[in-house]
Write an enzyme that holds these catalytic residues in place. Structure first.
Site, PDB file in Angstrom:
ATOM      1  N   HIS A  42      50.795  45.705  36.049  1.00 43.83           N
ATOM      2  CA  HIS A  42      51.034  44.576  35.150  1.00 43.83           C
ATOM      3  C   HIS A  42      52.539  44.336  35.043  1.00 43.83           C
ATOM      4  O   HIS A  42      53.305  45.298  34.869  1.00 43.83           O
ATOM      5  CB  HIS A  42      50.447  44.902  33.763  1.00 43.83           C
ATOM      6  CG  HIS A  42      50.626  43.787  32.786  1.00 43.83           C
ATOM      7  ND1 HIS A  42      49.880  42.636  32.842  1.00 43.83           N
ATOM      8  CD2 HIS A  42      51.489  43.628  31.743  1.00 43.83           C
ATOM      9  CE1 HIS A  42      50.262  41.825  31.874  1.00 43.83           C
ATOM     10  NE2 HIS A  42      51.242  42.394  31.191  1.00 43.83           N
TER      11      HIS A  42
ATOM     12  N   ARG B  48      40.702  38.672  37.579  1.00 42.59           N
ATOM     13  CA  ARG B  48      39.415  38.665  36.880  1.00 42.59           C
ATOM     14  C   ARG B  48      39.298  39.917  36.025  1.00 42.59           C
ATOM     15  O   ARG B  48      39.788  40.988  36.415  1.00 42.59           O
ATOM     16  CB  ARG B  48      38.236  38.645  37.884  1.00 42.59           C
ATOM     17  CG  ARG B  48      38.231  37.507  38.864  1.00 42.59           C
ATOM     18  CD  ARG B  48      38.160  36.146  38.230  1.00 42.59           C
ATOM     19  NE  ARG B  48      36.975  35.940  37.402  1.00 42.59           N
ATOM     20  CZ  ARG B  48      36.826  34.906  36.572  1.00 42.59           C
ATOM     21  NH1 ARG B  48      37.783  34.005  36.475  1.00 42.59           N
ATOM     22  NH2 ARG B  48      35.740  34.791  35.846  1.00 42.59           N
TER      23      ARG B  48
ATOM     24  N   LEU C  74      37.214  42.941  34.805  1.00 39.39           N
ATOM     25  CA  LEU C  74      36.058  43.702  35.289  1.00 39.39           C
ATOM     26  C   LEU C  74      35.246  44.230  34.110  1.00 39.39           C
ATOM     27  O   LEU C  74      35.784  44.486  33.033  1.00 39.39           O
ATOM     28  CB  LEU C  74      36.535  44.867  36.168  1.00 39.39           C
ATOM     29  CG  LEU C  74      37.248  44.448  37.457  1.00 39.39           C
ATOM     30  CD1 LEU C  74      37.869  45.660  38.142  1.00 39.39           C
ATOM     31  CD2 LEU C  74      36.283  43.737  38.404  1.00 39.39           C
TER      32      LEU C  74
ATOM     33  N   ASN D 104      45.561  49.235  37.852  1.00 35.39           N
ATOM     34  CA  ASN D 104      46.126  47.877  37.871  1.00 35.39           C
ATOM     35  C   ASN D 104      47.632  47.974  37.700  1.00 35.39           C
ATOM     36  O   ASN D 104      48.144  48.950  37.138  1.00 35.39           O
ATOM     37  CB  ASN D 104      45.534  47.062  36.713  1.00 35.39           C
ATOM     38  CG  ASN D 104      46.038  45.632  36.689  1.00 35.39           C
ATOM     39  OD1 ASN D 104      46.127  44.969  37.729  1.00 35.39           O
ATOM     40  ND2 ASN D 104      46.411  45.138  35.520  1.00 35.39           N
TER      41      ASN D 104
ATOM     42  N   GLU E 198      57.796  46.763  41.073  1.00 29.53           N
ATOM     43  CA  GLU E 198      56.350  46.922  41.317  1.00 29.53           C
ATOM     44  C   GLU E 198      56.119  47.503  42.704  1.00 29.53           C
ATOM     45  O   GLU E 198      55.289  48.401  42.886  1.00 29.53           O
ATOM     46  CB  GLU E 198      55.629  45.564  41.210  1.00 29.53           C
ATOM     47  CG  GLU E 198      55.632  44.956  39.820  1.00 29.53           C
ATOM     48  CD  GLU E 198      54.864  43.641  39.767  1.00 29.53           C
ATOM     49  OE1 GLU E 198      53.857  43.498  40.474  1.00 29.53           O
ATOM     50  OE2 GLU E 198      55.286  42.749  39.006  1.00 29.53           O
TER      51      GLU E 198
ATOM     52  N   ARG F  29      29.684  37.679  34.681  1.00 31.38           N
ATOM     53  CA  ARG F  29      30.696  38.626  35.161  1.00 31.38           C
ATOM     54  C   ARG F  29      30.021  39.844  35.795  1.00 31.38           C
ATOM     55  O   ARG F  29      30.506  40.402  36.785  1.00 31.38           O
ATOM     56  CB  ARG F  29      31.574  39.104  34.001  1.00 31.38           C
ATOM     57  CG  ARG F  29      32.558  38.072  33.507  1.00 31.38           C
ATOM     58  CD  ARG F  29      33.485  38.677  32.458  1.00 31.38           C
ATOM     59  NE  ARG F  29      34.282  37.655  31.793  1.00 31.38           N
ATOM     60  CZ  ARG F  29      35.424  37.163  32.261  1.00 31.38           C
ATOM     61  NH1 ARG F  29      35.912  37.609  33.390  1.00 31.38           N
ATOM     62  NH2 ARG F  29      36.085  36.232  31.600  1.00 31.38           N
TER      63      ARG F  29
HETATM   64  C1  GRF Z   1      52.129  40.876  40.159  1.00 33.18           C
HETATM   65  O1  GRF Z   1      53.149  40.379  39.346  1.00 33.18           O
HETATM   66  C2  GRF Z   1      51.318  41.903  39.416  1.00 33.18           C
HETATM   67  O2  GRF Z   1      52.066  42.641  38.510  1.00 33.18           O
HETATM   68  C3  GRF Z   1      50.302  41.060  38.699  1.00 33.18           C
HETATM   69  O3  GRF Z   1      49.999  40.032  39.596  1.00 33.18           O
HETATM   70  C4  GRF Z   1      51.088  39.810  40.474  1.00 33.18           C
HETATM   71  C5  GRF Z   1      50.557  39.940  41.859  1.00 33.18           C
HETATM   72  O4  GRF Z   1      51.519  39.572  42.797  1.00 33.18           O
HETATM   73  N1  GRF Z   1      49.156  41.844  38.296  1.00 33.18           N
HETATM   74  P1  GRF Z   1      51.220  39.795  44.338  1.00 33.18           P
HETATM   75  O5  GRF Z   1      49.966  39.013  44.668  1.00 33.18           O
HETATM   76  O6  GRF Z   1      51.065  41.257  44.580  1.00 33.18           O
HETATM   77  O7  GRF Z   1      52.419  39.214  45.025  1.00 33.18           O
END
Ligand code: GRF
Length: 214
Positions: free
Chosen positions: A109, A91, A93, A107, A174, A65
């Site tokens: 999630h 991945r 990190l 990130n 998101e 890694r």
């Molecule tokens: C999203 O659901 C994000 O929350 C997660 O991975 C997915 C990525 O989707 N970490 P995209 O590639 O941005 O469409």
């Protein structure tokens, strides 16, 4: 602030960031490079469409890694990146990279952390039977989805939903939340005190929502 985005998949979050940047909604943040570990993934195509430089480093080509992280680091440095944005980057990190960017790797999630970390978060939440879920933007540490939380957005789980309906409802949030957080970081409005993160000057339209912390 020069942003490097790392991705592995379809790249819809990257697309939301690209759109936000084109509308002037990322403040001083500028996406200067997109890196991926999956050759040909959607995120790379979206970056190319937008004229953003890309690189591919497959984790499969590295023994450890740390070696993989060093290769990513070389590329990010070459582009002068100051903020690393993980957008579906699958991945883990290591400190080899993270220590170079203290509180400068974020990130998103697709669950309300600390609930349902790791893969298939939407399925985990759906199967558990929660009535609300959402997404979390957090700083990245060496754990899996364990870093300090910057912002949440909450969505209901409705009667008649299936896992896909929930996934799409979360994804729409998101796409709103991530650009707002990147902008706040780039504008220097985000401070960290241990695990507590403070965001100053949240835009009114987001502050008014009781279901969004940013
Ligand atoms: C999203 O659901 C994000 O929350 C997660 O991975 C997915 C990525 O989707 N970490 P995209 O590639 O941005 O469409």
């Amino acid at each position: 602030m020069k942003v490097g985005v790392l991705a592995s998949g379809s790249g819809t979050n990257l697309q939301a960031l690209i759109h936000a940047a084109s509308r002037g909604e990322l403040g001083p943040a500028r996406i200067v490079v997109v890196g991926a570990n999956v050759p040909g993934c959607g995120a790379l195509e979206r970056a190319a469409q937008a004229g953003i430089p890309t690189f591919v480093r497959s984790h499969k080509d590295f023994a450890t890694r740390e070696d993989f992280d060093r290769a990513l680091l070389d590329e990010l440095r070459r582009h002068g990146v100051g903020l690393v944005v993980l957008a579906g980057f699958m991945r883990i990190l290591t400190p080899t990279l993270l220590d170079v960017f203290p509180h400068r790797v974020v990130n998103i999630h697709p669950a309300l952390l600390p609930a349902f970390p790791g893969v298939h978060a939407q399925k985990q939440a759906f199967d558990y039977g929660v009535r609300f879920s959402g997404c979390t933007v957090h700083f990245v540490d060496a754990g899996t989805d364990t870093g300090p939380i910057i912002a949440h957005a909450v969505v209901p789980v409705l009667d008649g939903d299936d896992e896909e309906a929930l996934r799409l409802r979360i994804l729409a949030e998101e796409h709103r939340l991530y650009p707002a957080v990147i902008r706040a970081i780039a504008e220097g409005r985000v401070s960290v005190n241990g695990r507590r993160v403070h965001v100053r000057g949240t835009p009114a339209e987001l502050r008014d929502s009781r279901m969004r912390s940013l």
